[in-house]
Design a protein around this motif. Structure first.
Motif, mmCIF file in Angstrom:
data_model
loop_
_atom_site.group_PDB
_atom_site.id
_atom_site.type_symbol
_atom_site.label_atom_id
_atom_site.label_comp_id
_atom_site.label_asym_id
_atom_site.label_seq_id
_atom_site.Cartn_x
_atom_site.Cartn_y
_atom_site.Cartn_z
ATOM 1 N N GLU A 121 0.645 -1.064 0.349
ATOM 2 C CA GLU A 121 -0.339 0.220 0.121
ATOM 3 C C GLU A 121 0.654 1.253 -0.076
ATOM 4 O O GLU A 121 1.718 1.075 0.322
ATOM 5 C CB GLU A 121 -0.850 -0.287 1.403
ATOM 6 C CG GLU A 121 -2.152 -1.216 1.179
ATOM 7 C CD GLU A 121 -2.854 -0.867 2.133
ATOM 8 O OE1 GLU A 121 -2.450 -0.128 3.573
ATOM 9 O OE2 GLU A 121 -3.784 -1.978 2.559
ATOM 10 N N THR A 122 0.328 1.990 -0.525
ATOM 11 C CA THR A 122 1.292 3.982 0.074
ATOM 12 C C THR A 122 -0.270 4.719 0.333
ATOM 13 O O THR A 122 -1.286 4.425 0.027
ATOM 14 C CB THR A 122 1.068 3.898 -1.890
ATOM 15 O OG1 THR A 122 0.431 4.120 -2.696
ATOM 16 C CG2 THR A 122 2.336 3.386 -2.251
ATOM 17 N N LEU A 123 0.390 5.604 1.060
ATOM 18 C CA LEU A 123 -0.365 6.708 1.345
ATOM 19 C C LEU A 123 0.396 8.190 1.270
ATOM 20 O O LEU A 123 1.240 8.094 2.151
ATOM 21 C CB LEU A 123 -0.499 6.742 3.257
ATOM 22 C CG LEU A 123 -2.026 7.466 3.779
ATOM 23 C CD1 LEU A 123 -3.010 6.895 3.134
ATOM 24 C CD2 LEU A 123 -1.369 7.460 5.342
ATOM 25 N N SER A 124 -0.498 9.042 1.004
ATOM 26 C CA SER A 124 0.106 10.470 0.467
ATOM 27 C C SER A 124 -0.387 11.299 1.653
ATOM 28 O O SER A 124 -0.772 11.070 1.940
ATOM 29 C CB SER A 124 -0.668 10.897 -0.658
ATOM 30 O OG SER A 124 -0.450 12.215 -0.366
ATOM 31 N N ALA A 125 1.268 11.806 2.095
ATOM 32 C CA ALA A 125 1.309 12.966 3.738
ATOM 33 C C ALA A 125 1.548 14.484 2.988
ATOM 34 O O ALA A 125 2.037 14.729 4.072
ATOM 35 C CB ALA A 125 2.308 11.754 4.388
ATOM 36 N N THR A 126 1.552 14.594 1.767
ATOM 37 C CA THR A 126 1.670 15.830 0.921
ATOM 38 C C THR A 126 0.711 17.373 2.023
ATOM 39 O O THR A 126 -0.760 16.561 2.213
ATOM 40 C CB THR A 126 0.827 15.861 -0.313
ATOM 41 O OG1 THR A 126 1.089 14.409 -0.633
ATOM 42 C CG2 THR A 126 1.136 16.850 -0.799
ATOM 43 N N GLY A 127 1.130 17.528 2.266
ATOM 44 C CA GLY A 127 0.482 18.959 3.341
ATOM 45 C C GLY A 127 0.842 18.300 4.930
ATOM 46 O O GLY A 127 0.147 18.860 5.213
ATOM 47 N N CYS A 128 1.543 17.026 5.252
ATOM 48 C CA CYS A 128 1.063 16.876 6.158
ATOM 49 C C CYS A 128 2.428 16.565 7.435
ATOM 50 O O CYS A 128 3.449 17.229 6.299
ATOM 51 C CB CYS A 128 0.674 15.261 6.838
ATOM 52 S SG CYS A 128 -1.589 15.709 5.810
ATOM 53 N N VAL A 129 2.344 16.866 8.461
ATOM 54 C CA VAL A 129 3.607 16.899 9.711
ATOM 55 C C VAL A 129 3.533 15.091 10.058
ATOM 56 O O VAL A 129 1.827 14.973 10.415
ATOM 57 C CB VAL A 129 3.395 17.690 10.851
ATOM 58 C CG1 VAL A 129 4.553 17.316 11.226
ATOM 59 C CG2 VAL A 129 3.453 19.086 10.350
ATOM 60 N N VAL A 130 4.266 14.594 9.857
ATOM 61 C CA VAL A 130 4.624 12.997 10.646
ATOM 62 C C VAL A 130 5.384 13.373 11.637
ATOM 63 O O VAL A 130 6.762 13.663 11.830
ATOM 64 C CB VAL A 130 4.784 12.324 9.395
ATOM 65 C CG1 VAL A 130 5.424 10.865 10.258
ATOM 66 C CG2 VAL A 130 4.290 12.311 8.408
ATOM 67 N N THR A 131 4.965 12.039 12.433
ATOM 68 C CA THR A 131 5.425 12.523 13.887
ATOM 69 C C THR A 131 5.608 11.004 14.600
ATOM 70 O O THR A 131 4.839 10.217 14.071
ATOM 71 C CB THR A 131 4.570 12.835 14.951
ATOM 72 O OG1 THR A 131 3.621 12.891 15.119
ATOM 73 C CG2 THR A 131 4.952 14.548 14.266
ATOM 74 N N PRO A 132 6.687 11.117 15.501
ATOM 75 C CA PRO A 132 6.133 9.340 16.120
ATOM 76 C C PRO A 132 4.955 9.202 16.578
ATOM 77 O O PRO A 132 4.358 10.077 17.159
ATOM 78 C CB PRO A 132 7.387 9.620 16.800
ATOM 79 C CG PRO A 132 8.568 10.180 16.448
ATOM 80 C CD PRO A 132 8.150 11.009 15.624
ATOM 81 N N GLY A 133 4.140 7.940 16.869
ATOM 82 C CA GLY A 133 3.147 7.946 17.731
ATOM 83 C C GLY A 133 3.795 8.403 18.975
ATOM 84 O O GLY A 133 4.122 8.816 19.423
#
Length: 448
Positions: free
Chosen positions: A48-60
């Motif tokens: 699978e792929t998931l777009s995180a465009t425009g998002c901030v990604v952090t550790p849980g």
């Protein structure tokens, strides 16, 4: 089992919380079999792929202190404006009516609320077992939500008739407590890397258990190789009790009974003084800081800045929903930042430091170096935050989530499994859970 793989693509900003605290832009993350396998650009996925465009990604985010059963007793009249001891005395009789069904649904709802706020790993402190309730009621709830869980077998053994705070009906014989600690550790504890369930031992507090139980629980925990947790130095009442009953401050009480070390973490610690902090620093004893609950009960502001500067491991806890009355961990992190600024000045804690405490800091407190950061080889516990909404509108630094950002996660992965999708819980029927929760809460209220 066949390999599973997901690629999170094109994160606007990745806050890694790795050893160098890297912040990366426009990157992809490859998840393989529950582990972060690669961080880079232009990654392709066999799955699978998931777009995180425009998002901030952090550790849980990591929650280091909770009483999940309390989600059924939010905003209870009579306890809304009480200090700690009076609040407990109002609620003990209500909690004494709980059944296993109450325990299970309250844990499900509390863990779902945490997940929606970006939490992937939560501890829980369950210290009363009325009407046949058992620790596995909460463990089953965590499995149903899909969150990583570290429940603790709590206990109370000194009732009102023996000078303690809880009603006699809610305390247990100490031999029975120790036997059940052994049962749940042997039955449910997984010490392996990537574990979804690790069990700890957690006598409730200095005012509800004996010194002998504290000492025996510590011996048992170390024999079994599990962690130890309790409440400590939460309020002025707590300090006064310790000095009157034990002739010392809580930090010394903990050290005397074997309750310091890297395998120990204490909740609250609002009233630690310089000597207490020094003990915790030298022994690497952890602290679960619960700012919203401490405000709600008027307990004070924990000296987190002093603890951190001294090298004390500090994580965040939402505490029970009867004293918060919410379970949103991102809100808790913001409150932690704000309180340290109130106490010590506007430069006392940055948004990024508070987020670090809520992620990597909590993982360290819970003895989980495999969690709390986005780095190759770590567990794939990842939060994706959409910063295109009104909360972040006009923000010059969307990565400063705690200053201007959403308080609900868009997507959440635990061990590489997506448990929140597009802002909705993906593993359970949340409206049905809420309906059941409210029905059980009404039933409890009708008994009062």
């Amino acid at each position: 089992m066949p390999m599973t793989e997901t690629v999170i693509r094109n994160a606007a900003t990745l806050l890694s919380m790795d050893d160098t605290r890297r912040e990366l832009s426009g990157v992809d993350i490859r998840i393989r079999d529950g582990v972060i396998a690669e961080i880079g650009t232009g990654l392709r996925s066999a799955g699978e792929t998931l777009s995180a465009t425009g998002c901030v990604v952090t550790p849980g985010l990591v929650n280091t202190h909770h009483h999940l059963y309390q989600t059924l007793t939010r905003a209870v009249p009579g306890g809304q404006d009480a200090l700690l001891f009076g609040w407990l005395q109002t609620l003990y009789p209500i909690w004494g009516r709980f059944t296993p069904d109450h325990m299970r649904i309250s844990a499900q709802v509390g863990l779902a609320e945490l997940a929606l706020s970006g939490c992937t790993l939560s501890s829980d402190h369950l210290y009363l077992y009325p009407n046949g309730s058992r620790l596995e009621d909460t463990i089953e709830a965590a499995q149903s939500i899909g969150i990583r869980f570290q429940p603790t077998r709590g206990a109370m053994s000194i009732g009102e008739s023996a000078g303690g705070l809880p009603p006699d009906a809610l305390v247990e014989a100490e031999a029975d407590i120790l036997d059940d600690m052994i049962r749940v550790i042997d039955g449910f504890h997984d010490a392996g890397e990537g574990s979804m369930c690790r069990v700890g031992v957690a006598p409730c507090s200095p005012f509800s258990v004996s010194r002998e139980l504290m000492r025996d629980a510590a011996i048992l925990a170390r024999d079994k190789g599990v962690m130890m947790h309790t409440h400590l130095a939460e309020s002025d009442e707590d300090i006064a009790y310790s000095e009157a009953q034990f002739g010392c401050r809580p930090g010394q009480y903990a050290e005397d009974l074997g309750w310091t070390g890297a395998d120990v973490w204490h909740a609250h610690c609002v009233k630690l003084d310089v000597q207490d902090i020094d003990i915790f620093s030298k022994t690497r004893t952890g602290v679960a800081h619960c700012p919203c609950s401490n405000c709600r009960l008027g307990s004070g502001i924990a000296p987190v800045r002093a603890m951190r500067d001294a090298g004390v491991p500090v994580g965040l806890g939402v505490d029970g929903s009867a004293s918060n009355d919410a379970g949103n961990l991102v809100v808790e992190a913001r409150q932690a930042m704000l309180l340290q600024r109130v106490a010590n000045g506007a430069d006392a804690m940055s948004a990024r430091e508070a987020l670090e405490i809520a992620t990597r800091g909590g993982a360290e407190v819970l003895g989980r170096p495999d969690c709390g950061q986005i780095a190759v080889g770590k567990r794939a516990d990842i939060g994706i935050w959409d910063v295109s909404g009104i909360e972040s509108a006009g923000s010059w630094d969307p990565a400063a989530l705690l200053l201007a950002g959403p308080t609900r996660v868009r997507d959440l992965y635990v061990e590489g499994r997506r448990i929140v999708a597009e802002g909705q819980l993906a593993t359970q029927d949340l409206p049905l859970m809420i309906e059941t929760q409210n029905r059980l809460a009404r039933g409890l209220a009708e008994m009062v």
